[in-house]
Design a protein around this motif. Structure first.
Motif, PDB file in Angstrom:
ATOM      1  N   LEU A   1      -4.600   6.483   5.192  1.00 39.60           N
ATOM      2  CA  LEU A   1      -5.169   6.514   6.541  1.00 39.60           C
ATOM      3  C   LEU A   1      -6.689   6.488   6.521  1.00 39.60           C
ATOM      4  O   LEU A   1      -7.317   5.765   7.293  1.00 39.60           O
ATOM      5  N   SER A   2      -7.289   7.271   5.627  1.00 36.24           N
ATOM      6  CA  SER A   2      -8.750   7.289   5.601  1.00 36.24           C
ATOM      7  C   SER A   2      -9.276   5.945   5.106  1.00 36.24           C
ATOM      8  O   SER A   2     -10.288   5.454   5.600  1.00 36.24           O
ATOM      9  N   ALA A   3      -8.569   5.336   4.135  1.00 36.67           N
ATOM     10  CA  ALA A   3      -9.023   4.040   3.626  1.00 36.67           C
ATOM     11  C   ALA A   3      -8.993   2.982   4.724  1.00 36.67           C
ATOM     12  O   ALA A   3      -9.959   2.227   4.897  1.00 36.67           O
ATOM     13  N   ILE A   4      -7.907   2.953   5.508  1.00 37.15           N
ATOM     14  CA  ILE A   4      -7.847   1.902   6.540  1.00 37.15           C
ATOM     15  C   ILE A   4      -8.819   2.203   7.681  1.00 37.15           C
ATOM     16  O   ILE A   4      -9.337   1.278   8.308  1.00 37.15           O
TER      17      ILE A   4
ATOM     18  N   ILE B   1     -14.861   3.266  -0.147  1.00 35.98           N
ATOM     19  CA  ILE B   1     -13.425   3.469   0.076  1.00 35.98           C
ATOM     20  C   ILE B   1     -12.784   4.105  -1.158  1.00 35.98           C
ATOM     21  O   ILE B   1     -12.003   5.052  -1.051  1.00 35.98           O
ATOM     22  N   TYR B   2     -13.165   3.610  -2.343  1.00 33.90           N
ATOM     23  CA  TYR B   2     -12.645   4.207  -3.579  1.00 33.90           C
ATOM     24  C   TYR B   2     -13.102   5.656  -3.707  1.00 33.90           C
ATOM     25  O   TYR B   2     -12.324   6.534  -4.100  1.00 33.90           O
ATOM     26  N   ALA B   3     -14.386   5.903  -3.410  1.00 37.00           N
ATOM     27  CA  ALA B   3     -14.928   7.260  -3.555  1.00 37.00           C
ATOM     28  C   ALA B   3     -14.213   8.228  -2.611  1.00 37.00           C
ATOM     29  O   ALA B   3     -13.826   9.330  -3.012  1.00 37.00           O
ATOM     30  N   SER B   4     -13.999   7.803  -1.365  1.00 36.92           N
ATOM     31  CA  SER B   4     -13.271   8.657  -0.415  1.00 36.92           C
ATOM     32  C   SER B   4     -11.847   8.878  -0.895  1.00 36.92           C
ATOM     33  O   SER B   4     -11.320   9.986  -0.828  1.00 36.92           O
ATOM     34  N   GLY B   5     -11.218   7.802  -1.380  1.00 34.27           N
ATOM     35  CA  GLY B   5      -9.847   7.908  -1.889  1.00 34.27           C
ATOM     36  C   GLY B   5      -9.766   8.901  -3.030  1.00 34.27           C
ATOM     37  O   GLY B   5      -8.828   9.701  -3.111  1.00 34.27           O
TER      38      GLY B   5
ATOM     39  N   VAL C   1      -8.329  -2.954  -2.052  1.00 30.50           N
ATOM     40  CA  VAL C   1      -8.076  -1.584  -1.574  1.00 30.50           C
ATOM     41  C   VAL C   1      -6.765  -1.073  -2.147  1.00 30.50           C
ATOM     42  O   VAL C   1      -6.685   0.037  -2.686  1.00 30.50           O
ATOM     43  N   VAL C   2      -5.708  -1.892  -2.057  1.00 31.00           N
ATOM     44  CA  VAL C   2      -4.378  -1.461  -2.508  1.00 31.00           C
ATOM     45  C   VAL C   2      -4.385  -1.165  -4.011  1.00 31.00           C
ATOM     46  O   VAL C   2      -3.950  -0.095  -4.448  1.00 31.00           O
TER      47      VAL C   2
ATOM     48  N   MET D   1       0.834  -1.195   0.000  1.00 31.45           N
ATOM     49  CA  MET D   1       0.000   0.000   0.000  1.00 31.45           C
ATOM     50  C   MET D   1       0.876   1.255   0.000  1.00 31.45           C
ATOM     51  O   MET D   1       0.645   2.195  -0.760  1.00 31.45           O
ATOM     52  N   SER D   2       1.907   1.268   0.848  1.00 34.10           N
ATOM     53  CA  SER D   2       2.801   2.429   0.873  1.00 34.10           C
ATOM     54  C   SER D   2       3.668   2.498  -0.379  1.00 34.10           C
ATOM     55  O   SER D   2       3.973   3.577  -0.867  1.00 34.10           O
ATOM     56  N   LEU D   3       4.080   1.332  -0.897  1.00 32.85           N
ATOM     57  CA  LEU D   3       4.926   1.303  -2.094  1.00 32.85           C
ATOM     58  C   LEU D   3       4.170   1.766  -3.328  1.00 32.85           C
ATOM     59  O   LEU D   3       4.750   2.412  -4.208  1.00 32.85           O
ATOM     60  N   LEU D   4       2.876   1.428  -3.405  1.00 33.70           N
ATOM     61  CA  LEU D   4       2.120   1.699  -4.634  1.00 33.70           C
ATOM     62  C   LEU D   4       1.193   2.907  -4.534  1.00 33.70           C
ATOM     63  O   LEU D   4       1.134   3.721  -5.441  1.00 33.70           O
ATOM     64  N   VAL D   5       0.461   3.011  -3.424  1.00 29.43           N
ATOM     65  CA  VAL D   5      -0.492   4.120  -3.298  1.00 29.43           C
ATOM     66  C   VAL D   5       0.257   5.400  -2.952  1.00 29.43           C
ATOM     67  O   VAL D   5       0.036   6.449  -3.557  1.00 29.43           O
ATOM     68  N   PHE D   6       1.156   5.319  -1.954  1.00 30.93           N
ATOM     69  CA  PHE D   6       2.033   6.437  -1.590  1.00 30.93           C
ATOM     70  C   PHE D   6       1.245   7.735  -1.418  1.00 30.93           C
ATOM     71  O   PHE D   6       1.522   8.739  -2.060  1.00 30.93           O
ATOM     72  N   ALA D   7       0.220   7.686  -0.559  1.00 30.51           N
ATOM     73  CA  ALA D   7      -0.584   8.885  -0.285  1.00 30.51           C
ATOM     74  C   ALA D   7      -1.099   8.767   1.142  1.00 30.51           C
ATOM     75  O   ALA D   7      -2.050   8.032   1.395  1.00 30.51           O
ATOM     76  N   GLY D   8      -0.445   9.452   2.070  1.00 27.04           N
ATOM     77  CA  GLY D   8      -0.719   9.267   3.494  1.00 27.04           C
ATOM     78  C   GLY D   8      -2.173   9.452   3.877  1.00 27.04           C
ATOM     79  O   GLY D   8      -2.772   8.586   4.512  1.00 27.04           O
TER      80      GLY D   8
END
Lengths: 233, 107
Positions: free
Chosen positions: A60-63, A75-79, B5-6, A49-56
């Protein structure tokens, strides 16, 4: 482009200019790694998640939403809503990167964060020209620190169990306050924060899936309407 | 679920970052769109942190703070930020205060 002495200087300048922001993000990265493990992600998925999404903020909001049992669509909509500010950075950089080869544009886009944007814009203002090498070096040095910090959090999250009972979520609040609150002197920003904050508190119990989107959009509308460039004076 | 999710978030965040770097894209966001987006980070970050500090329950209708430790430390973070203290120190000082309050003063 990356080999001569002046290019090396640009790279080190970028790493040094980004360093304070890199240090500030370490506790946030540790927290993100630990919380990601605690909502049920495997260590590999958490690191990816950190390697690919790389958006703090998006991570955080997704988890948080995963922990609350939200649907994948919300989750996608919030992201999307949370990372939509990157559209603005993307527009701003467009004039600087449009002529670059595809691989440069892809790489710069991949490491385009709030922090890299802020540091690169300052460098552009100081030197008068946008440097793709500077932007990449700033972005990747930040990327490295973010991933090492989340790795620490993943290890800590596995070892210590229920970190959330320590109140580590306060660090999220503190970081976001520190990133936004100095702008509260501006009336449109103050009203954006007031509307988004109040709505978020009132909507969260009834709309646990989508409160963030509605609260944020309502705040953005109010900020836009009060913007001195838009509002009739 | 976690891989959905990822992978989904990877695509979403990358598209938002790359969209206007694309030479295929002719469409541009107008001035009004940019002004609207200008408020996105303030709106979203505030909507994330306020419910951490202030929590509402509807059963019975009951507005409650998460705890005095959250409220006091958040207020200190806000004041320090207004005083233009660097973000790193705001986070460190307010978090240290928070943990002092939580595990020592208010414990």
């Amino acid at each position: 482009m990356l080999c001569d002495a002046s290019a090396r200087y640009v790279i080190w300048r970028a790493v040094l200019d980004t360093l304070p922001l890199s240090v500030a993000v370490i506790p946030w990265g540790i927290l993100t790694g630990a919380l990601t493990i605690q909502v049920g992600f495997s260590p590999l998925a958490a690191q990816c998640m950190s390697l690919l999404v790389f958006a703090g903020a998006a991570q955080l909001s997704a988890i948080t939403l995963v922990g609350g049992g939200s649907s994948i669509l919300s989750i996608y909509a919030s992201g999307f809503v949370i990372s939509s500010r990157h559209l603005l950075y993307s527009i701003t950089f467009r004039q600087h990167v449009q002529h670059l080869p595809l691989r440069w544009r892809l790489a710069i886009a991949f490491v385009l964060t709030d922090e890299m944007f802020a540091v690169s814009e300052a460098h552009t203002a100081n030197t008068g020209t946008f440097s793709p090498s500077f932007a990449l070096a700033s972005g990747f040095s930040f990327y490295l620190v973010w991933n090492l910090a989340t790795l620490l959090g993943i290890i800590a999250g596995e070892s210590f169990g229920h970190l959330e009972s320590l109140g580590l979520d306060f660090a999220i609040a503190a970081t976001f306050i520190a990133m936004t609150f100095d702008q509260v002197r501006k009336m449109p920003v103050a009203m954006t924060m007031l509307v988004s904050g109040v709505l978020a508190v009132f909507l969260q119990p009834v709309l646990p899936d989508s409160y963030l989107i509605f609260a944020a959009l309502a705040g953005m509308v109010v900020g836009y309407l009060l913007d001195s460039d838009v509002a009739p004076t | 679920m976690s891989w959905l999710v990822v992978i989904g978030l990877t695509a979403i965040t990358f598209v938002n970052r790359y969209l206007f770097f694309s030479n295929q894209l002719k469409l541009r966001l107008g001035v009004r769109g940019q002004r609207f987006l200008r408020y996105s980070s303030f709106a979203v970050l505030t909507a994330i942190w306020v419910p951490i500090v202030i929590r509402l329950e509807y059963r019975p209708m009951h507005l409650d703070i998460a705890g005095w430790d959250y409220l006091i430390a958040a207020a200190v973070a806000g004041v320090l930020t207004l005083m233009r203290v660097p973000a790193l120190f705001v986070v460190l000082v307010s978090s240290a205060l928070f943990f002092c309050l939580r595990f020592w003063v208010l414990a």
